[in-house]
Design a protein around this motif. Structure first.
Motif, PDB file in Angstrom:
ATOM      1  N   ILE A   1      41.672  41.220  41.450  1.00  0.00           N
ATOM      2  CA  ILE A   1      42.170  41.072  40.080  1.00  0.00           C
ATOM      3  C   ILE A   1      43.616  41.546  39.997  1.00  0.00           C
ATOM      4  CG2 ILE A   1      41.814  41.804  37.683  1.00  0.00           C
ATOM      5  CD1 ILE A   1      38.857  42.051  38.294  1.00  0.00           C
ATOM      6  N   GLU A   2      44.450  40.772  39.293  1.00  0.00           N
ATOM      7  CA  GLU A   2      45.866  41.101  39.136  1.00  0.00           C
ATOM      8  C   GLU A   2      46.239  41.075  37.653  1.00  0.00           C
ATOM      9  OE1 GLU A   2      48.172  38.376  41.400  1.00  0.00           O
ATOM     10  OE2 GLU A   2      47.216  38.870  43.313  1.00  0.00           O
ATOM     11  N   ASN A   3      47.191  41.924  37.288  1.00  0.00           N
ATOM     12  CA  ASN A   3      47.729  41.929  35.934  1.00  0.00           C
ATOM     13  C   ASN A   3      49.003  41.096  35.916  1.00  0.00           C
ATOM     14  OD1 ASN A   3      48.348  42.443  33.307  1.00  0.00           O
ATOM     15  ND2 ASN A   3      48.903  44.579  33.595  1.00  0.00           N
TER      16      ASN A   3
ATOM     17  N   HIS B   1      40.502  36.111  42.852  1.00  0.00           N
ATOM     18  CA  HIS B   1      39.416  35.651  43.719  1.00  0.00           C
ATOM     19  C   HIS B   1      38.107  36.274  43.252  1.00  0.00           C
ATOM     20  CE1 HIS B   1      37.589  33.902  47.248  1.00  0.00           C
ATOM     21  NE2 HIS B   1      37.061  35.072  47.589  1.00  0.00           N
ATOM     22  N   VAL B   2      37.092  35.423  43.091  1.00  0.00           N
ATOM     23  CA  VAL B   2      35.761  35.855  42.684  1.00  0.00           C
ATOM     24  C   VAL B   2      34.768  35.242  43.657  1.00  0.00           C
ATOM     25  CG1 VAL B   2      34.026  35.850  40.845  1.00  0.00           C
ATOM     26  CG2 VAL B   2      36.462  35.918  40.258  1.00  0.00           C
ATOM     27  N   GLU B   3      33.925  36.075  44.252  1.00  0.00           N
ATOM     28  CA  GLU B   3      33.004  35.543  45.260  1.00  0.00           C
ATOM     29  C   GLU B   3      31.761  36.422  45.372  1.00  0.00           C
ATOM     30  OE1 GLU B   3      33.084  34.106  49.956  1.00  0.00           O
ATOM     31  OE2 GLU B   3      34.603  35.497  49.199  1.00  0.00           O
ATOM     32  N   ASP B   4      30.626  35.770  45.493  1.00  0.00           N
ATOM     33  CA  ASP B   4      29.378  36.449  45.851  1.00  0.00           C
ATOM     34  C   ASP B   4      29.125  36.122  47.321  1.00  0.00           C
ATOM     35  OD1 ASP B   4      26.858  37.410  46.273  1.00  0.00           O
ATOM     36  OD2 ASP B   4      25.937  36.442  44.543  1.00  0.00           O
TER      37      ASP B   4
ATOM     38  N   PRO C   1      29.795  29.910  39.390  1.00  0.00           N
ATOM     39  CA  PRO C   1      30.107  31.355  39.505  1.00  0.00           C
ATOM     40  C   PRO C   1      31.524  31.657  39.991  1.00  0.00           C
ATOM     41  CG  PRO C   1      28.880  30.647  41.423  1.00  0.00           C
ATOM     42  CD  PRO C   1      28.964  29.445  40.521  1.00  0.00           C
ATOM     43  N   ASP C   2      32.269  30.640  40.396  1.00  0.00           N
ATOM     44  CA  ASP C   2      33.610  30.909  40.933  1.00  0.00           C
ATOM     45  C   ASP C   2      34.656  30.641  39.858  1.00  0.00           C
ATOM     46  OD1 ASP C   2      35.899  31.292  42.359  1.00  0.00           O
ATOM     47  OD2 ASP C   2      35.599  29.623  43.761  1.00  0.00           O
ATOM     48  N   TYR C   3      35.045  31.714  39.113  1.00  0.00           N
ATOM     49  CA  TYR C   3      36.131  31.539  38.146  1.00  0.00           C
ATOM     50  C   TYR C   3      37.447  32.103  38.681  1.00  0.00           C
ATOM     51  CZ  TYR C   3      33.472  35.744  36.570  1.00  0.00           C
ATOM     52  OH  TYR C   3      32.749  36.896  36.485  1.00  0.00           O
ATOM     53  N   SER C   4      37.623  31.984  39.992  1.00  0.00           N
ATOM     54  CA  SER C   4      38.929  32.286  40.588  1.00  0.00           C
ATOM     55  C   SER C   4      39.988  31.402  39.933  1.00  0.00           C
ATOM     56  CB  SER C   4      38.902  32.007  42.094  1.00  0.00           C
ATOM     57  OG  SER C   4      37.889  32.733  42.745  1.00  0.00           O
TER      58      SER C   4
END
Length: 264
Positions: A216-218, A204-207, A180-183
């Motif tokens: 999220i950045e562009n 950064h992706v976190e549950d 689940p972590d596609y940071s």
């Protein structure tokens, strides 16, 4: 009022005021003599001393008015990029003499013989909202981390054909994306993968304890894709989006995308 006539005095004044880091300049004017010789430069400058940077909250700013006399160099003119709401990096003291540089956001240089300083004037105000077109943070309670293929499906419904990738890579199939972590992974328009290195960056992706956290950045994607991803997030129940110094509910964000308005 104080008069600053030496580099040591100028350095002391700047140091006392934290070099005006994260400060602002709201006014820049000059006086010209009849022979077109520049006689003086007037600057209104300030920085925040109390409160926080969240939109709509009270704050206190400290301002000074400065008159520069005996101008030797002044690089500002009517073609210089000047934004009174720009947050400066600060004032830099030049190596020799009474010389300074500052960003407005274009870099401007001033060298003079004397500075006449009035203030400080402490002013109560409200922090103005500002929004980033490059970065936001979203939190969604009670939401599991979306599957990589879900993002592709959602964005297809918004009119975007996208692919996952990591920095500088070719397009990757969704099942190759770490979960689940596609940071550290990017979403990019498929037709731009070969001509770009990045895209919309999932920094950064976190549950965390039943709360989905997305930073999220562009990086080098089009703004429309960046905003489309936030629209999807905003439609998730109980979503909160932090962008710039503003905090949005999902409904407020969708309204902002529709008409560009935000009320604190």
């Amino acid at each position: 009022m104080i008069r600053i006539n030496s580099r040591a005095e100028l350095e002391s004044f700047l140091e006392e005021n934290h070099w005006f880091e994260d400060g602002y300049i709201t006014e820049l004017n000059s006086e010209v003599l009849s022979d077109n010789k520049l006689s003086s430069v007037h600057i209104r400058i300030g920085y925040q001393i109390a409160g926080d940077y969240r939109a709509g909250n009270p704050r206190t700013v400290r301002e000074f008015t400065i008159k520069a006399c005996g101008i030797k160099l002044w690089t500002y003119d009517d073609k210089t990029c000047f934004n009174p709401e720009h947050c400066m990096q600060g004032i830099e003291l030049l190596d020799d003499g009474m010389g300074i540089q500052f960003d407005i956001p274009e870099i401007v240089t001033l060298i003079c013989e004397e500075l006449i300083v009035n203030g400080p004037f402490d002013i109560e105000s409200i922090t103005k909202p500002w929004l980033s077109e490059r970065e936001y943070i979203a939190t969604i309670p009670g939401r599991e981390v979306p599957l990589p293929e879900e993002w592709i499906s959602w964005l297809q419904k918004e009119g975007f054909n996208v692919s996952w990738r990591f920095a500088g890579s070719e397009a990757k199939l969704p099942e190759k994306v770490s979960y689940p972590d596609y940071s550290g992974w990017f979403l990019q328009k498929t037709d731009k993968v070969k001509t770009t290195d990045f895209g919309v960056f999932f920094f950064h992706v976190e549950d965390k304890e039943g709360r989905l956290f997305l930073h999220i950045e562009n990086k080098d994607s089009d703004v429309d894709l960046w905003f489309a991803i936030t629209k999807i997030i905003a439609q998730m129940p109980r979503a909160t989006i932090l962008c710039g110094n503003c905090t949005f509910s999902g409904e407020q964000w969708i309204k902002y995308l529709a008409d560009g308005t935000y009320t604190v």
